[in-house]
Motif scaffolding. Structure first.
Motif, short mmCIF file in Angstrom:
data_model
loop_
_atom_site.label_atom_id
_atom_site.label_comp_id
_atom_site.label_asym_id
_atom_site.label_seq_id
_atom_site.Cartn_x
_atom_site.Cartn_y
_atom_site.Cartn_z
N ILE A 115 0.85 -1.19 0.00
CA ILE A 115 0.00 0.00 0.00
C ILE A 115 0.88 1.24 0.00
CG2 ILE A 115 -1.66 1.30 1.36
CD1 ILE A 115 -2.63 -1.41 2.41
N VAL A 116 0.65 2.10 -0.98
CA VAL A 116 1.53 3.24 -1.14
C VAL A 116 0.75 4.54 -1.32
CG1 VAL A 116 3.61 4.00 -2.36
CG2 VAL A 116 2.86 1.64 -2.58
N PRO A 117 0.72 5.40 -0.29
CA PRO A 117 0.07 6.70 -0.47
C PRO A 117 0.94 7.61 -1.31
CG PRO A 117 0.99 6.53 1.75
CD PRO A 117 1.26 5.23 1.06
N CYS A 118 0.36 8.28 -2.31
CA CYS A 118 1.13 9.16 -3.19
C CYS A 118 0.44 10.52 -3.29
CB CYS A 118 1.23 8.60 -4.60
SG CYS A 118 1.71 6.89 -4.68
N TYR A 119 1.10 11.54 -2.89
CA TYR A 119 0.55 12.88 -3.04
C TYR A 119 1.57 13.75 -3.75
CZ TYR A 119 -1.35 17.45 -1.82
OH TYR A 119 -1.84 18.72 -1.87
N ASN A 120 1.26 14.16 -4.96
CA ASN A 120 2.19 14.94 -5.79
C ASN A 120 3.57 14.29 -5.85
OD1 ASN A 120 0.15 16.71 -6.24
ND2 ASN A 120 0.91 18.30 -4.86
N ASP A 177 -3.62 10.55 -3.60
CA ASP A 177 -4.34 11.33 -2.60
C ASP A 177 -4.68 12.72 -3.15
OD1 ASP A 177 -5.39 12.34 -0.30
OD2 ASP A 177 -3.51 12.39 0.81
N GLY A 178 -5.41 12.77 -4.26
CA GLY A 178 -5.81 14.05 -4.83
C GLY A 178 -4.65 14.90 -5.31
N SER A 179 -3.68 14.26 -5.94
CA SER A 179 -2.51 15.00 -6.41
C SER A 179 -2.90 16.04 -7.45
CB SER A 179 -1.49 14.05 -7.03
OG SER A 179 -1.09 13.09 -6.11
N THR A 180 -2.16 17.14 -7.49
CA THR A 180 -2.43 18.17 -8.49
C THR A 180 -1.40 18.11 -9.62
OG1 THR A 180 -1.20 19.66 -7.05
CG2 THR A 180 -3.59 19.78 -6.95
N ASP A 181 -0.43 17.23 -9.51
CA ASP A 181 0.55 17.09 -10.60
C ASP A 181 0.19 15.83 -11.42
OD1 ASP A 181 1.25 15.00 -9.02
OD2 ASP A 181 3.37 15.54 -8.81
N ALA A 182 1.16 15.26 -12.11
CA ALA A 182 0.85 14.15 -13.01
C ALA A 182 0.95 12.78 -12.34
CB ALA A 182 1.79 14.22 -14.21
N THR A 183 0.74 12.74 -11.03
CA THR A 183 0.86 11.46 -10.32
C THR A 183 -0.12 10.42 -10.88
OG1 THR A 183 1.56 12.57 -8.31
CG2 THR A 183 0.71 10.35 -8.06
N LEU A 184 -1.37 10.83 -11.10
CA LEU A 184 -2.37 9.88 -11.60
C LEU A 184 -1.96 9.30 -12.95
CD1 LEU A 184 -5.02 8.40 -11.34
CD2 LEU A 184 -6.19 10.39 -12.26
N THR A 185 -1.44 10.16 -13.82
CA THR A 185 -0.96 9.69 -15.12
C THR A 185 0.15 8.65 -14.93
OG1 THR A 185 -1.21 12.00 -15.68
CG2 THR A 185 -0.40 10.56 -17.41
N GLU A 233 -3.47 9.59 6.14
CA GLU A 233 -4.23 8.62 6.94
C GLU A 233 -5.38 8.03 6.12
OE1 GLU A 233 -3.46 7.60 9.92
OE2 GLU A 233 -1.82 9.00 10.26
N ALA A 234 -6.06 8.88 5.37
CA ALA A 234 -7.17 8.42 4.54
C ALA A 234 -6.65 7.50 3.44
CB ALA A 234 -7.90 9.61 3.93
N ALA A 235 -5.50 7.85 2.87
CA ALA A 235 -4.91 7.03 1.81
C ALA A 235 -4.55 5.64 2.35
CB ALA A 235 -3.68 7.72 1.23
N LEU A 236 -3.99 5.61 3.55
CA LEU A 236 -3.64 4.32 4.16
C LEU A 236 -4.90 3.48 4.36
CD1 LEU A 236 -1.05 5.16 6.97
CD2 LEU A 236 -0.66 4.23 4.70
N TYR A 237 -5.95 4.12 4.82
CA TYR A 237 -7.21 3.42 5.08
C TYR A 237 -7.76 2.83 3.78
CZ TYR A 237 -11.96 2.66 6.84
OH TYR A 237 -13.16 2.11 7.21
N ARG A 293 -10.10 14.53 -3.96
CA ARG A 293 -9.29 15.67 -3.50
C ARG A 293 -8.28 15.14 -2.51
NH1 ARG A 293 -10.60 16.69 1.83
NH2 ARG A 293 -12.75 16.31 2.48
N ASN A 294 -7.47 16.01 -1.93
CA ASN A 294 -6.48 15.58 -0.96
C ASN A 294 -7.16 15.29 0.38
OD1 ASN A 294 -4.17 16.92 1.22
ND2 ASN A 294 -3.66 15.19 -0.05
N PHE A 295 -7.17 14.03 0.80
CA PHE A 295 -7.79 13.66 2.07
C PHE A 295 -6.75 13.40 3.16
CE2 PHE A 295 -11.42 12.94 -0.64
CZ PHE A 295 -12.51 13.23 0.17
#
Ligand code: UDP
Ligand code: MG
Length: 314
Positions: A7-12, A48-56, A81-85, A76-78
């Motif tokens: 499990i890997v949380p990724c934000y930007n 976690d609701g990234s605003t850069d190209a993370t999703l791509t 903790e939310a990403a881990l859940y 959006r960015n939660f």
């Protein structure tokens, strides 16, 4: 075939995603597959609701390795903790590991974690940093103070310097998921469920790419969350402060009466009066603030809002 979910949380983290996958695959192919061929990997990358190209980057990864890579993208960015859940909810593995995408959690520890669970029969293998090299001294100081304080006032002990990087058995994951609270302080939840845990230590290292998302103020808020979520002692602090102030007031009263009897009535002393009034006012507001913090937590909890909203997943 058995599965290890990662499990890997990724934000930007557009720059880290590919590096992370490469590094973990490398460890899997050279160190894990040869020893435990019955296990395969399952990635759950949480955008976690990234605003850069993370999703791509995640989509691209899922295309190149559709059998093993999955992702969830938040609306959006939660927060981490939310990403881990979300990751824990989606993971189907027999073993589940949580790790950061920036490679500050070294994948080279994975074989040791697996052997700790499969051969030494631990339920959880956690990690902690042996040093805080490269971190501002003031941050280390407050972080130490936090662990000292929370371990003193809370029944739930939190290992000093523990990271979120940990491997768990399916049983432990189910236990963590069985806690329905919306306000999740994972370090505490993981400790609260118990189970036989071993900690591996490792040297702190710099991020592979990108920058940290935590400002000093974020960390302070995070600490307060931890304390409020796992202890009700601060509530009792108000009573103790009150009793203390009351006793002091009685002593002062006796002192004043005796002084008036012995030396006659000496007027003056209004500066001390002002200070005392200010101090009492301050203490009262402080205690009110503590109570307010608990009420606000309870208030948010009663709304039963979802921990996160997933916009897209596969
Ligand atoms: N992260 C997240 N949501 C956030 C902030 C961070 O999912 O709102 C992720 C981030 O992408 C990384 C992990 O949580 O994988 C740890 O974040 P970071 O490296 O910034 O924290 P540090 O290692 O500096 O404590
Ligand atoms: Mg990091």
């Amino acid at each position: 075939m058995k599965k290890i979910s990662i499990i890997v949380p990724c934000y930007n983290e557009q720059a880290s995603v590919a590096l992370f996958y490469e590094a973990v695959q490398q460890v899997y192919q050279t160190k894990i597959q040869p020893l435990w061929p019955q296990y395969q990997l399952e990635y759950w990358l949480i955008d976690d609701g990234s605003t850069d190209a993370t999703l791509t980057a995640l989509q691209k990864l899922a295309q190149t390795d559709p059998e093993h890579v999955h992702y969830v993208s938040f609306s959006r960015n939660f927060g981490k903790e939310a990403a881990l859940y979300a990751g824990l909810q989606h993971a189907t593995g027999d073993l589940v590991v949580v790790m950061d995408v920036d490679l500050q959690d070294p994948p080279t520890l994975l074989p040791q974690m697996i052997s700790g669970i499969l051969e030494e029969h631990y339920d959880v293998i956690g990690t902690k940093r042996v040093d805080r090299k490269g971190e501002p001294i003031i941050r280390s100081f407050f972080s130490n103070a936090f662990y000292g304080f929370i371990n003193r006032i809370s029944e739930t002990k939190i290992e000093r310097g523990a990271r979120d990087y940990r491997m768990m058995t399916r049983q432990v994951v189910d236990a963590v998921l069985s806690m329905p609270e919306a306000n999740r302080f994972s370090k505490g939840l993981f400790s609260w469920v118990g189970f036989k845990t071993k900690y591996l230590s490792y040297q702190n290292r710099d991020r592979a790419a990108g920058e940290t998302h935590w400002s000093f103020l974020d960390l302070v808020n995070y600490s307060i969350d931890g304390i409020i979520n796992f202890s009700d002692k601060p509530l009792a602090a108000a009573s103790f402060l009150g009793i203390g102030a009351f006793v002091l007031a009685i002593i002062a009263m006796i002192f004043i009466v005796v002084r008036a009897l012995v030396f006659g009535d000496v007027t003056g002393g209004w500066p001390s009066l002002v200070t005392i009034i200010l101090m009492m006012g301050g203490l009262q507001l402080f205690c009110l603030g503590i109570v307010g913090k608990y009420i606000s937590k309870a208030y948010l909890e009663t709304k039963h809002r979802p921990v996160y909203i997933s916009k897209q997943e596969r």
